[in-house]
Enzyme design. Structure first.
Site, PDB file in Angstrom:
ATOM      1  N   CYS A 158       0.657  -1.160   0.138  1.00 47.13           N
ATOM      2  CA  CYS A 158      -0.139  -0.002  -0.191  1.00 47.13           C
ATOM      3  C   CYS A 158       1.017   1.338  -0.005  1.00 47.13           C
ATOM      4  O   CYS A 158       1.764   1.248   0.621  1.00 47.13           O
ATOM      5  CB  CYS A 158      -0.911  -0.072   1.113  1.00 47.13           C
ATOM      6  SG  CYS A 158      -1.946   1.345   1.410  1.00 47.13           S
ATOM      7  N   HIS A 160     -10.135   1.434   2.001  1.00 46.73           N
ATOM      8  CA  HIS A 160      -9.469   2.749   2.366  1.00 46.73           C
ATOM      9  C   HIS A 160     -10.854   3.460   2.565  1.00 46.73           C
ATOM     10  O   HIS A 160     -10.851   4.367   3.581  1.00 46.73           O
ATOM     11  CB  HIS A 160      -8.575   3.371   1.267  1.00 46.73           C
ATOM     12  CG  HIS A 160      -7.276   2.946   1.166  1.00 46.73           C
ATOM     13  ND1 HIS A 160      -6.373   3.173   2.219  1.00 46.73           N
ATOM     14  CD2 HIS A 160      -6.555   2.054   0.380  1.00 46.73           C
ATOM     15  CE1 HIS A 160      -5.235   2.781   2.018  1.00 46.73           C
ATOM     16  NE2 HIS A 160      -5.296   2.079   1.023  1.00 46.73           N
ATOM     17  N   HIS A 193      -9.103  -3.852  -1.806  1.00 38.87           N
ATOM     18  CA  HIS A 193      -7.932  -2.825  -1.148  1.00 38.87           C
ATOM     19  C   HIS A 193      -8.631  -1.998  -1.117  1.00 38.87           C
ATOM     20  O   HIS A 193      -8.287  -0.815  -0.101  1.00 38.87           O
ATOM     21  CB  HIS A 193      -6.780  -3.355  -1.812  1.00 38.87           C
ATOM     22  CG  HIS A 193      -5.781  -2.700  -1.289  1.00 38.87           C
ATOM     23  ND1 HIS A 193      -4.598  -3.131  -0.338  1.00 38.87           N
ATOM     24  CD2 HIS A 193      -5.385  -1.139  -1.233  1.00 38.87           C
ATOM     25  CE1 HIS A 193      -3.724  -1.968  -0.039  1.00 38.87           C
ATOM     26  NE2 HIS A 193      -4.265  -1.063  -0.535  1.00 38.87           N
ATOM     27  N   GLU A 194      -8.728  -1.190  -2.281  1.00 35.72           N
ATOM     28  CA  GLU A 194      -9.109   0.475  -2.405  1.00 35.72           C
ATOM     29  C   GLU A 194     -10.439   0.578  -1.725  1.00 35.72           C
ATOM     30  O   GLU A 194     -10.512   1.604  -0.963  1.00 35.72           O
ATOM     31  CB  GLU A 194      -9.190   0.861  -3.721  1.00 35.72           C
ATOM     32  CG  GLU A 194      -7.865   0.572  -4.540  1.00 35.72           C
ATOM     33  CD  GLU A 194      -6.564   1.639  -4.054  1.00 35.72           C
ATOM     34  OE1 GLU A 194      -7.028   2.529  -3.170  1.00 35.72           O
ATOM     35  OE2 GLU A 194      -5.511   0.880  -4.066  1.00 35.72           O
TER      36      GLU A 194
HETATM   37 ZN    ZN Z   1      -3.783   1.048  -0.293  1.00 34.65          ZN
END
Ligand code: ZN
Length: 177
Positions: free
Chosen positions: A94, A140, A136-137
């Protein structure tokens, strides 16, 4: 404009991002800055919160020529409509957690709803790497980092590295704060 990337330890990364609204005239500018910032890092994805803006937008620009994998897009107000197994293990990194990697469990298939740059509605199923990058995004936007999801063994492997990042004892080639 390239903007500094918030690093692990910054409490803003733990915020839950708010829905983007169409009347926000700053959004095209924000998206342009996100593109510039991502391009400068050689990363595959970036969420607005990583440059300190808690709005539900992430961009992806993944080009892995060696495996002929190309995936890019702008995802506004995404919603994961469906998650399906089997669970796959993926080594992740990341931009907010530089120089570290760890194995994370992800769903192999998701169905995503999102608005694109023209505020057109999209719905699509993603599998494999595309599905994993999106998950993953998306995390966030919820204030979740991949290191929250690793098992005990990986937690201990990451411990020193995360400590160094928290203390900002790092050398990174892209602007950060
Ligand atoms: Zn990330």
């Amino acid at each position: 404009m390239i903007r500094p990337i918030l690093l692990y330890g910054d409490s803003i990364l733990r915020m839950k991002s708010e829905e983007a609204i169409k009347i926000n005239k700053d959004l095209p500018h924000l998206i342009r800055d996100m593109k510039d910032t991502l391009e400068n890092t050689h990363g595959v994805g970036l969420s607005a919160i990583q440059i300190g803006i808690p709005i539900r937008i992430f961009i992806i620009n993944a080009n892995l020529d060696n495996i002929d994998f190309h995936f890019s897009g702008i995802f506004i107000n995404p919603k994961i409509l469906k998650e399906e197994g089997p669970i796959v293990k993926n080594t992740e990194g990341c931009l907010s957690i530089p120089q570290l990697n760890a194995m994370v469990d992800r769903f192999s298939k998701i169905k995503l709803y999102w608005l694109d740059e023209n505020w057109e509605e999209n719905k699509e199923e993603f599998t494999g790497m595309k599905s994993i990058i999106i998950q993953h995004e998306f995390d966030h936007l919820e204030g979740i980092l991949y290191v929250d999801k690793v098992n005990q063994m990986w937690k201990s492997i990451l411990e020193d590295g995360l400590d160094k990042i928290s203390k900002r004892e790092i050398e990174i080639l892209y602007p950060w704060k």
